[in-house]
Design a protein around this motif. Structure first.
Motif, short mmCIF file in Angstrom:
data_model
loop_
_atom_site.label_atom_id
_atom_site.label_comp_id
_atom_site.label_asym_id
_atom_site.label_seq_id
_atom_site.Cartn_x
_atom_site.Cartn_y
_atom_site.Cartn_z
N GLY A 1 -1.57 4.19 -7.62
CA GLY A 1 -2.17 5.04 -6.61
C GLY A 1 -1.75 6.49 -6.57
N LEU B 1 0.83 -1.21 0.00
CA LEU B 1 0.00 0.00 0.00
C LEU B 1 0.87 1.26 0.00
N ASP C 1 2.49 1.53 -3.51
CA ASP C 1 1.48 1.82 -4.54
C ASP C 1 0.95 3.24 -4.44
N SER C 2 1.02 3.84 -3.25
CA SER C 2 0.52 5.22 -3.09
C SER C 2 1.35 6.22 -3.88
N TRP D 1 5.17 9.87 5.45
CA TRP D 1 4.72 9.08 4.29
C TRP D 1 5.84 8.94 3.27
N THR E 1 -3.31 9.83 -4.43
CA THR E 1 -2.49 10.64 -3.53
C THR E 1 -2.53 12.10 -3.95
N HIS F 1 9.24 6.32 -7.87
CA HIS F 1 8.40 6.53 -6.69
C HIS F 1 8.98 7.64 -5.81
#
Length: 249
Positions: free
Chosen positions: A56, A47, A50-51, A194, A60, A164
């Protein structure tokens, strides 16, 4: 100098992110890619990663833009910021692809595959076609958790830089700088936590090395520092909007 002054909080947060990544890499044990993974741990890191990935990142962005709207920026300033965000996202994602092909740095998981004698060396992985790469990863799947190999199957390109981490660095510079400027300290801290989580997830999955993370943040630091303010763009866009839309903004 005036342009940099308006970005100093975002640039400062990127420096903070770099400073926090260093001890995370030094003091956190390196992941054993052959170790078993519980479903809770696997889901958590999936998760997180993927955010900031293709599955995702739009969600976001939508969440962060919603927080930005709560700052009640003037309409022309809001449009300027959104235009600036769009430009830096395009530059970041386009440059990521070019840099990967320039550096041709194998992903860490290819080193494990070579150690298991499935391929002679990591560089050999990239001489295979996509189907052959998929089969190579399948051959090691009995020894590696599916929580990791599913990401390997999804990203069979080169390692440097980390796309990422480029995305989270953009979010830190752009949204973090705005939140800090408007004294939203809890939001800023949450964004940093995060970002660190996403960065660590890339190491844990075997997708990147520390240098990939650091290089990505430094790259966005330079891009954001050189990015024009686009202050006139917001005013011109506002003038082109229908009067009803202008009033709603």
């Amino acid at each position: 100098m005036t342009v940099l002054k308006h970005k100093n909080k975002g640039l400062a947060l990127l420096v903070v992110l770099l400073v926090l990544i260093a001890p995370m890499v030094i003091f956190t044990p390196s992941s054993d890619l052959l170790s078993p993974v519980t479903d809770t741990t696997g889901l958590f890191f999936t998760l997180l990663t993927d955010s900031a990935g293709s599955k995702g990142f739009l969600i976001t962005l939508a969440v962060l833009c919603a927080f930005m709207l709560h700052l009640k920026l003037p309409a022309d300033q809001l449009l300027t910021k959104l235009f600036q965000l769009g430009v830096i996202l395009v530059i970041g994602f386009a440059s990521k692809t070019g840099l990967k092909h320039m550096t041709e740095s194998p992903r860490p998981y290819t080193e494990l595959i070579a150690q298991q004698l499935i391929i002679p060396e990591p560089a050999h992985f990239y001489r295979l076609d996509d189907k052959q790469r998929e089969q190579v990863i399948d051959r090691i799947s009995d020894n590696v958790s599916e929580w990791r190999t599913r990401h390997w199957q999804g990203e069979k390109d080169y390692s440097f830089p980390s796309g990422h981490t480029i995305f989270v660095a953009i979010c830190i510079a752009f949204f973090g700088g705005l939140f800090l400027q408007h004294k939203r300290y809890v939001l800023t801290a949450g964004l940093l936590i995060w970002a660190l989580g996403v960065a660590y997830s890339r190491l844990w999955l075997g997708m990147h090395r520390p240098i990939d993370l650091i290089g990505s943040v430094l790259f966005i630091f330079v891009v954001y520092a050189l990015l024009p303010s686009f202050s006139v763009v917001g005013t011109k866009l506002l003038e082109k909007l229908p009067e009803r839309v202008r009033h709603s903004l």
